[in-house]
Scaffold this motif. Structure first.
Motif, mmCIF file in Angstrom:
data_model
loop_
_atom_site.group_PDB
_atom_site.id
_atom_site.type_symbol
_atom_site.label_atom_id
_atom_site.label_comp_id
_atom_site.label_asym_id
_atom_site.label_seq_id
_atom_site.Cartn_x
_atom_site.Cartn_y
_atom_site.Cartn_z
ATOM 1 N N ILE A 1 -15.218 -3.139 -0.878
ATOM 2 C CA ILE A 1 -14.440 -1.937 -1.172
ATOM 3 C C ILE A 1 -13.511 -2.269 -2.332
ATOM 4 N N ASN A 2 -13.622 -1.524 -3.426
ATOM 5 C CA ASN A 2 -12.772 -1.730 -4.587
ATOM 6 C C ASN A 2 -11.391 -1.166 -4.261
ATOM 7 N N MET A 3 -10.425 -2.051 -4.075
ATOM 8 C CA MET A 3 -9.095 -1.633 -3.636
ATOM 9 C C MET A 3 -8.240 -1.163 -4.835
ATOM 10 N N LYS A 4 -7.484 -0.086 -4.588
ATOM 11 C CA LYS A 4 -6.575 0.446 -5.605
ATOM 12 C C LYS A 4 -5.200 -0.188 -5.392
ATOM 13 N N GLU A 5 -4.389 -0.153 -6.436
ATOM 14 C CA GLU A 5 -3.110 -0.826 -6.393
ATOM 15 C C GLU A 5 -2.047 -0.019 -5.651
ATOM 16 N N GLY A 6 -2.042 1.262 -5.750
ATOM 17 C CA GLY A 6 -1.019 2.079 -5.112
ATOM 18 C C GLY A 6 0.073 2.442 -6.091
ATOM 19 N N LYS A 7 1.092 3.155 -5.583
ATOM 20 C CA LYS A 7 2.179 3.624 -6.451
ATOM 21 C C LYS A 7 3.100 2.486 -6.843
ATOM 22 N N LYS A 8 3.687 2.626 -8.025
ATOM 23 C CA LYS A 8 4.700 1.677 -8.488
ATOM 24 C C LYS A 8 6.015 2.430 -8.653
ATOM 25 N N LYS A 9 7.099 1.740 -8.416
ATOM 26 C CA LYS A 9 8.408 2.396 -8.529
ATOM 27 C C LYS A 9 8.919 2.348 -9.928
#
Length: 177
Positions: free
Chosen positions: A169-177
């Protein structure tokens, strides 16, 4: 010319093949399977070998040749060895249990998901997070595995969900502040 279509199919000991017209019945220790072959393909059974040939030299007959050989090979392999798919369940509180002919899945929903196990398919929960789906029909085993996976496909942020064994599963990084 189909490279795979040219190869003969070895019929192992204990497997019976009955050919009548375009109907092929194969039976072995794991069950009985049958199929109706395409009209543009001929199958011959001699010396414990099945050979698949196109009925004529048309483009459509050659197109059906390799596919028909693969279908016949899957039938022979299915009744002699069988097929299996493995699924992994990842997530906090996600688990599976088999009770009779019902597969109970806890997949993070407000309710437990109950999945009926069809005839000819065997599902074993080796661990609460590992499922093994096995049977003699390759198409049916793959379809049941896909239906179970579709109940909670893996999501790309934490990887939670039901996935095939070894699936990446190609994982995404998510939100950054």
């Amino acid at each position: 010319m189909s490279r795979l279509g040219k190869l003969p199919i070895e019929v192992p000991e204990g497997v019976n093949v009955e050919l009548s017209g375009q109907d092929l019945n194969v039976s072995g220790k794991l069950g009985k399977l049958n199929t109706k072959l395409h009209r543009l393909v001929k199958v011959e059974f001699a010396d414990k070998k099945l050979t698949v040939k196109p009925a004529d030299e048309s483009r459509e007959a050659r197109a059906m040749w390799g596919m028909s050989r693969a279908i016949v090979n899957n039938l022979v392999q299915g009744v002699s060895k069988g097929y299996e798919k493995r699924l992994e369940i990842l997530g906090v509180g996600y688990r599976a249990a088999v009770q009779g002919d019902i597969l109970n899945l806890t997949l993070g929903y407000s309710h437990e998901v109950r999945f009926g196990i069809p005839q000819g398919i065997k599902i074993v929960a080796e661990k609460p997070t590992t499922l093994v789906i096995s049977g003699s029909d390759k198409e049916k085993v793959g379809q049941i595995a896909a239906e179970i996976r579709s109940l909670r496909p893996p999501e790309p942020y934490k990887g939670k969900g039901v996935r095939y064994d070894g699936e990446y599963i190609n994982m995404k990084e998510g939100k950054k502040k």
